[in-house]
Motif scaffolding. Structure first.
Motif, mmCIF file in Angstrom:
data_model
loop_
_atom_site.group_PDB
_atom_site.id
_atom_site.type_symbol
_atom_site.label_atom_id
_atom_site.label_comp_id
_atom_site.label_asym_id
_atom_site.label_seq_id
_atom_site.Cartn_x
_atom_site.Cartn_y
_atom_site.Cartn_z
ATOM 1 N N LEU A 46 27.307 -16.336 13.150
ATOM 2 C CA LEU A 46 28.074 -17.536 13.378
ATOM 3 C C LEU A 46 27.874 -18.648 12.155
ATOM 4 O O LEU A 46 28.762 -19.242 11.632
ATOM 5 C CB LEU A 46 28.068 -17.895 14.365
ATOM 6 C CG LEU A 46 28.856 -17.005 15.557
ATOM 7 C CD1 LEU A 46 28.346 -17.522 17.126
ATOM 8 C CD2 LEU A 46 30.143 -17.144 15.399
ATOM 9 N N GLN A 94 35.171 -11.659 15.836
ATOM 10 C CA GLN A 94 34.632 -10.462 16.822
ATOM 11 C C GLN A 94 33.071 -10.995 17.224
ATOM 12 O O GLN A 94 32.413 -11.195 16.315
ATOM 13 C CB GLN A 94 34.688 -9.339 15.970
ATOM 14 C CG GLN A 94 33.996 -8.333 16.776
ATOM 15 C CD GLN A 94 35.083 -6.796 16.573
ATOM 16 O OE1 GLN A 94 35.943 -6.812 15.821
ATOM 17 N NE2 GLN A 94 34.696 -5.738 17.149
ATOM 18 N N LEU A 95 32.876 -10.853 18.419
ATOM 19 C CA LEU A 95 31.463 -11.000 18.993
ATOM 20 C C LEU A 95 30.880 -9.695 19.471
ATOM 21 O O LEU A 95 31.512 -9.543 20.799
ATOM 22 C CB LEU A 95 31.245 -11.995 20.184
ATOM 23 C CG LEU A 95 31.588 -13.496 19.318
ATOM 24 C CD1 LEU A 95 31.355 -14.421 20.386
ATOM 25 C CD2 LEU A 95 30.345 -13.731 18.358
ATOM 26 N N VAL A 97 28.092 -17.850 22.918
ATOM 27 C CA VAL A 97 26.741 -17.155 22.265
ATOM 28 C C VAL A 97 25.506 -17.481 23.192
ATOM 29 O O VAL A 97 24.893 -16.785 23.446
ATOM 30 C CB VAL A 97 26.636 -17.643 20.950
ATOM 31 C CG1 VAL A 97 25.106 -17.157 20.514
ATOM 32 C CG2 VAL A 97 27.685 -17.149 19.700
ATOM 33 N N PHE A 135 29.704 -9.307 14.134
ATOM 34 C CA PHE A 135 29.797 -10.581 14.645
ATOM 35 C C PHE A 135 30.607 -11.380 13.318
ATOM 36 O O PHE A 135 29.971 -11.245 12.241
ATOM 37 C CB PHE A 135 28.624 -11.210 14.703
ATOM 38 C CG PHE A 135 27.770 -10.890 16.023
ATOM 39 C CD1 PHE A 135 28.096 -11.195 17.315
ATOM 40 C CD2 PHE A 135 27.246 -9.721 15.868
ATOM 41 C CE1 PHE A 135 27.397 -10.847 18.508
ATOM 42 C CE2 PHE A 135 26.476 -9.062 17.068
ATOM 43 C CZ PHE A 135 26.612 -9.696 18.129
ATOM 44 N N ALA A 180 23.845 -12.985 16.899
ATOM 45 C CA ALA A 180 25.116 -13.748 16.953
ATOM 46 C C ALA A 180 24.994 -15.054 16.242
ATOM 47 O O ALA A 180 25.969 -15.385 15.455
ATOM 48 C CB ALA A 180 25.767 -13.736 18.245
#
Length: 478
Positions: free
Chosen positions: A450, A262-263, A435, A378, A446
């Motif tokens: 990550l 999920q972003l 990203v 994120f 983000a």
């Protein structure tokens, strides 16, 4: 947090002594909070060779009487550490701050929590002790085989699988008999026999691994597992000095499916990323030995997990919790919804910023935002939902190991190699390219998230079996 506090009386001469004084840790007097009376939190000062295990709270500025609490002789105590935050008071214009925490033993083997809280102000560095079991046989209060069966009948969970789940659990013998292959350094691959009798128990983890059958049709069939004959594998061990019993319930899956990322409001299927051969997941029931009640439930989630209170669960048959296994990843949750693993909590201002920026992107038709999502985060995403596929653990389990009893062991339990081959994924570049295409305001947030992704998304060693893991002999990882 414990809802009971231990009380004590001395059966050994000199085991208990009164404190020699008190130190005021904090008072609510003058604090801008709603209260009926002022509160005062005191720390007992123990005599030499003794430890304090809790605080005293009064409504008077006068120090409490020295006979209000006992201090414990040091050889009957153990070290504690901060567990979770309960409550605090802190204002920008005041030095009168306090934070209250639950504590937990640093070592759970013989340590017994007292159920007290730790109060710390801006300058305090004190610690509290817990009790230590000094009996030679700390397992004297542990359940018999008959009692274990009754505890399983009372508290064993129902495990629900997602409606779209393709990869179900199986028994280990089913996996072996349906073509599992043993790869061992310096030897030709060979099929695993019966109940794992030819699995090595003295090799380094990197020197042996299991894999799916070589035939493609058999491989696809075995990946799916076989829920109809699947069994849970139960390990029973003492916890917190033998005052609690941990019942660890292990589920074996021949295959783990691909994940999602999920972003913001974007949900990105990761394809084969996250796929690997074999997956061991577990649920641990922590039982109060003196009252026979379910105290906590541990749910494994991506190499770690969480302890949850029973009140956080649905129940079936009055006392049996409902647990949800996530789609493809098989991590455990107490609710049927979606769960995003972020490296940190998002602030309200960050959520508003994310919403605004992604709305701009959506209006430009550059990205397809999933409609209906209420969460913007994120990280890896797990989906859970109830379906017709459910496993009744109470009727389908095998007690494979009890720490305090001598019993035979399944051969596969002592297998020291890995249950799947090492897999390396090359998706990192692709994800970070996404990203880079985000608006500048989102890139930093983000990227930080990550960078906190679990290692299995970038590549993973095959998992080891339950007995080879740290939590087999120690407390659960959180």
């Amino acid at each position: 947090m414990f809802v009971s506090v231990l009380t004590a009386k001395a059966t050994t001469k000199g085991a208990l002594k009164s404190p020699i004084d008190y130190t005021l840790i904090w008072t609510s007097r003058g604090a801008n909070i709603t209260q009926l009376e002022d509160a005062y939190i005191w720390l007992p000062i123990p005599p030499h060779g003794y430890k304090a295990v809790g605080h005293i709270v009064t409504t008077s500025p006068v120090k409490p009487s020295l006979d209000k609490v006992w201090c414990i002789r040091s050889d009957f105590t153990d070290l504690t550490e901060v567990d979770s935050w309960i409550w605090g008071y802190d204002t920008a214009n005041s030095s009168n701050i306090v934070n209250l925490y639950t504590t937990k033993p640093k070592s759970s083997a013989r340590s017994v929590p007292a159920g007290t809280f730790l109060a710390q102000n801006g300058s305090s560095t004190h610690e509290l002790a817990c009790l230590k079991m000094v009996k030679r046989n700390p397992s004297s209060a542990m359940p018999s085989n008959l009692q274990i069966r009754r505890l399983m009948q009372a508290y064993a969970p129902w495990v629900y699988f997602h409606p779209d789940e393709e990869y179900f659990p199986s028994s280990t013998p089913w996996f072996f008999k349906n073509g599992a292959v043993l790869h061992q350094t310096g030897r030709l691959p060979t099929h695993v026999k019966g109940n794992g009798t030819n699995l090595p128990n003295n090799v380094a983890p990197e020197d042996a691994y299991l894999d799916l059958p070589e035939n493609e049709d058999d491989k696809e069939r075995v990946k799916k597992g076989f829920l109809h004959t699947a069994f849970a594998y139960v390990h029973v061990k003492p916890a917190l000095g033998g005052t609690y019993t941990d019942i660890a319930i292990w589920l074996y899956y021949p295959f783990n499916g691909g994940g999602k990322l999920q972003l913001g409001p974007l949900v990105i299927p990761l394809g084969i990323i996250g796929e690997h051969v074999s997956d061991w997941e577990h649920i641990t029931l922590r039982i109060d030995n003196y009252r026979g009640i379910l105290k906590n439930i541990y749910l494994s989630q991506h190499a770690k997990g969480v302890w949850a209170r029973p009140r956080e669960f649905e129940f079936m048959n009055v006392t049996r919790p409902v647990v949800y296994a996530s789609l493809h990843g098989h991590t455990h949750y107490s609710t049927p919804t979606y769960h995003v693993h972020m490296s940190g909590k998002l602030e309200e201002s960050q959520i508003r910023m994310i919403y605004d920026e992604f709305q701009k992107m959506n209006n430009s038709n550059k990205y397809n935002i999933v409609k209906g999502e209420k969460f913007f985060g994120f990280g890896p995403r797990d989906d859970t939902e109830k379906s017709a596929n459910v496993m009744d653990i109470a009727s389908r389990y095998d007690l494979v190991y009890t720490d305090y009893k001598n019993s035979g062991e399944e051969p596969w339990l002592n297998y020291s190699g890995r249950w799947g081959p090492k897999i390396t994924y090359s998706f990192a570049k692709a994800v970070f390219n996404i990203v880079e295409s985000l608006p500048d305001k989102l890139k930093e947030l983000a990227t930080k998230a990550l960078n906190g992704l679990p290692p299995e998304l970038f590549g993973e060693e095959g998992p080891q079996g339950p007995k080879m893991r740290e939590n087999w002999t120690q407390d659960e990882r959180v």
